[in-house]
Design a protein around this motif. Structure first.
Motif, PDB file in Angstrom:
ATOM      1  N   ASN A  38       0.871  -1.186   0.000  1.00 24.46           N
ATOM      2  CA  ASN A  38       0.000   0.000   0.000  1.00 24.46           C
ATOM      3  C   ASN A  38       0.903   1.230   0.000  1.00 24.46           C
ATOM      4  OD1 ASN A  38      -2.797   1.120   0.329  1.00 24.46           O
ATOM      5  ND2 ASN A  38      -1.865   2.004   2.161  1.00 24.46           N
ATOM      6  N   ALA A  39       1.466   1.508  -1.167  1.00 22.51           N
ATOM      7  CA  ALA A  39       2.523   2.515  -1.229  1.00 22.51           C
ATOM      8  C   ALA A  39       2.670   3.023  -2.658  1.00 22.51           C
ATOM      9  CB  ALA A  39       3.847   1.903  -0.744  1.00 22.51           C
ATOM     10  N   GLN A  72       7.445   4.902  -0.686  1.00 22.34           N
ATOM     11  CA  GLN A  72       6.754   5.781   0.248  1.00 22.34           C
ATOM     12  C   GLN A  72       5.462   5.103   0.688  1.00 22.34           C
ATOM     13  OE1 GLN A  72       6.274   9.774  -1.272  1.00 22.34           O
ATOM     14  NE2 GLN A  72       8.327   9.817  -2.165  1.00 22.34           N
ATOM     15  N   LYS A 130       1.894   4.500   2.492  1.00 23.32           N
ATOM     16  CA  LYS A 130       0.712   5.330   2.660  1.00 23.32           C
ATOM     17  C   LYS A 130      -0.055   4.885   3.904  1.00 23.32           C
ATOM     18  CE  LYS A 130       1.216   8.011  -0.892  1.00 23.32           C
ATOM     19  NZ  LYS A 130       1.399   9.468  -0.716  1.00 23.32           N
ATOM     20  N   LYS A 131      -0.417   5.842   4.733  1.00 24.49           N
ATOM     21  CA  LYS A 131      -1.152   5.527   5.958  1.00 24.49           C
ATOM     22  C   LYS A 131      -2.578   5.082   5.653  1.00 24.49           C
ATOM     23  CE  LYS A 131      -2.675   7.544  10.344  1.00 24.49           C
ATOM     24  NZ  LYS A 131      -2.677   8.778  11.198  1.00 24.49           N
ATOM     25  N   ASP A 132      -3.251   5.814   4.777  1.00 19.97           N
ATOM     26  CA  ASP A 132      -4.630   5.477   4.412  1.00 19.97           C
ATOM     27  C   ASP A 132      -4.634   4.397   3.341  1.00 19.97           C
ATOM     28  OD1 ASP A 132      -5.647   7.440   6.117  1.00 19.97           O
ATOM     29  OD2 ASP A 132      -5.505   8.984   4.567  1.00 19.97           O
ATOM     30  N   ASP A 190      -6.069   9.762  -5.419  1.00 17.60           N
ATOM     31  CA  ASP A 190      -5.696   9.281  -4.083  1.00 17.60           C
ATOM     32  C   ASP A 190      -5.462   7.779  -3.972  1.00 17.60           C
ATOM     33  OD1 ASP A 190      -5.836  11.841  -3.196  1.00 17.60           O
ATOM     34  OD2 ASP A 190      -7.608  11.593  -1.936  1.00 17.60           O
ATOM     35  N   THR A 206      -4.055   4.240  -3.521  1.00 21.76           N
ATOM     36  CA  THR A 206      -2.769   3.745  -3.034  1.00 21.76           C
ATOM     37  C   THR A 206      -2.472   2.345  -3.576  1.00 21.76           C
ATOM     38  OG1 THR A 206      -3.879   2.936  -1.030  1.00 21.76           O
ATOM     39  CG2 THR A 206      -2.880   5.124  -0.939  1.00 21.76           C
ATOM     40  N   GLN A 247       1.838   3.712  -8.137  1.00 23.23           N
ATOM     41  CA  GLN A 247       1.536   2.613  -7.220  1.00 23.23           C
ATOM     42  C   GLN A 247       2.530   1.468  -7.418  1.00 23.23           C
ATOM     43  OE1 GLN A 247      -2.666   1.561  -7.706  1.00 23.23           O
ATOM     44  NE2 GLN A 247      -3.171   3.722  -8.009  1.00 23.23           N
TER      45      GLN A 247
END
Length: 384
Positions: free
Chosen positions: A236-237, A244, A246-248, A301, A303, A325
């Protein structure tokens, strides 16, 4: 003073034209408010704001072409008062019951065969793209058919502009996929997953629901994917001069356009959504995607991306990663297949799941463990 910048709404987007300001100087804005509407090569897009405050100055005139990163407006940040802090403290003190606990508490499992709503197998997938709440059979136990769904569809009138926008979308997808094949070292994995428990659980759950509240297999596939991504965050990055995270978890869901081609809107915060909320989000975003009326965050947005095949289609789909992605997950058609378990062979409802990963970000071991985790969650649908 906060600078509101023209966001990037696509991998190869360079600029957009400001069509209309939705706010004026002096207006109060909060996270998620629509501040402007812009036009790109592919469609009209509503741009959201992610700050709280008051509009100070609008720097760009309507009709102006704006390069990505240009300052469009100045915003006076919200003042944090003692009352605001007091309200935030109260909110923080409220205990929240987990979504999973609420789902588990709500399950009162009647017998699988005791159903009042049935759908033909083909409809199970057709309904992923349509709202079944508008469809009723002539009898309470009558199976909903493909014809009944098609007869209730609103046929959009295709305009010349829609056709040109759809063509632009196809061109952008081609450009992104070409970039992906040039720059991303893909690896591919596949796992066959038994969906019998999922389909049985859905029958029980849907027997207690109205047609408008019906759940479809794709909602559980999306939720299980999100839960597995929590265990394997490297998938999920994005890759931008390095990995990098991704938190969400914002899952891009591939939607086919009626004029041809695809568009990939994002389902936001899937990790904290219930299955019902995911189903509601799909029912909302699919028709808006096909009408080319998405918000900016829904286009930019994602991810990770998920693509699926309708029943009767290909057994397996191998996706191409959408940059920046680092992974894409593919679900094939759910079909009855011979399946060996506990030294016995039977017929089970199975789906082929694939993972295409970016070898710069993860390796086959991580990808394989992710698929094992996905299988684990799908074997326990009541915990989703």
């Amino acid at each position: 003073m906060i600078e509101f910048l023209m966001p990037s709404l696509g991998a190869d987007m360079e600029d957009a034209t400001l069509i209309e300001w939705k706010k004026k100087p002096g207006d109060t804005v909060k996270h998620g408010d629509i501040i402007a509407e812009v036009e790109t090569q592919k469609e009209l897009i509503e741009i959201e704001i992610f700050e709280e405050g008051t509009i100070g100055e609008l720097l760009i005139k309507e009709g102006t072409k704006i390069p990505v990163g240009t300052v469009m407006a100045l915003i006076n940040p919200r003042e944090v008062t003692s009352e605001t802090k007091k309200e935030e403290k109260i909110i923080e003190s409220i205990p929240l019951q987990s979504i999973e606990e609420k789902i588990i508490e709500s399950i009162d499992a009647p017998k699988v065969e005791d159903l009042s709503i049935k759908t033909a197998p083909l409809v199970e997938k057709i309904s992923e793209d349509n709202d079944l709440s508008k469809i009723t059979g002539t009898e309470p136990d009558e199976t909903i058919t493909k014809d009944e769904i098609e007869n209730t569809q609103e046929i959009p009138i295709e305009t010349e502009k829609q056709s040109s926008i759809a063509e632009a979308i196809r061109s952008e997808v081609v450009a992104a996929m070409s970039q992906s094949n040039r720059e991303i070292p893909h690896y591919y994995l596949e796992k066959r997953i038994d969906m019998t428990n999922v389909l049985a659980w859905l029958q029980v759950a849907n027997s207690k629901r109205s047609q408008k509240q019906r759940l479809l297999p794709i909602a559980l596939l999306i939720k299980a994917t999100a839960k597995s991504l929590l265990e394997f965050p490297d998938l999920n990055a994005i890759w931008d001069n390095g990995l990098q995270l991704k938190k969400d978890i914002n899952i891009g869901f591939v939607v086919s356009l009626r004029t041809g081609g695809i568009i990939v809107p994002a389902l936001h915060h899937v990790n904290i959504k219930s299955i019902d909320e995911i189903m509601d989000a799909l029912n909302d975003i699919i028709p808006r995607a096909r009408a080319l009326r998405l918000q900016s965050s829904e286009l930019s947005d994602s991810t990770i991306t998920l693509t699926s095949i309708v029943d009767g289609g290909a057994d397996t789909v191998f996706g191409v990663i959408y940059p920046p992605q680092v992974a894409i997950i593919g679900f094939g058609s759910i079909s009855e297949q011979p399946f060996a378990e506990n030294e016995m062979i039977g017929i089970r409802s199975c789906v082929s799941v694939t993972l295409a990963g970016d070898h710069r970000a993860t390796d086959g071991l991580t990808g394989s463990r992710f698929l094992v985790s996905l299988n684990k969650h799908l074997q326990n649908p009541e915990l989703l």
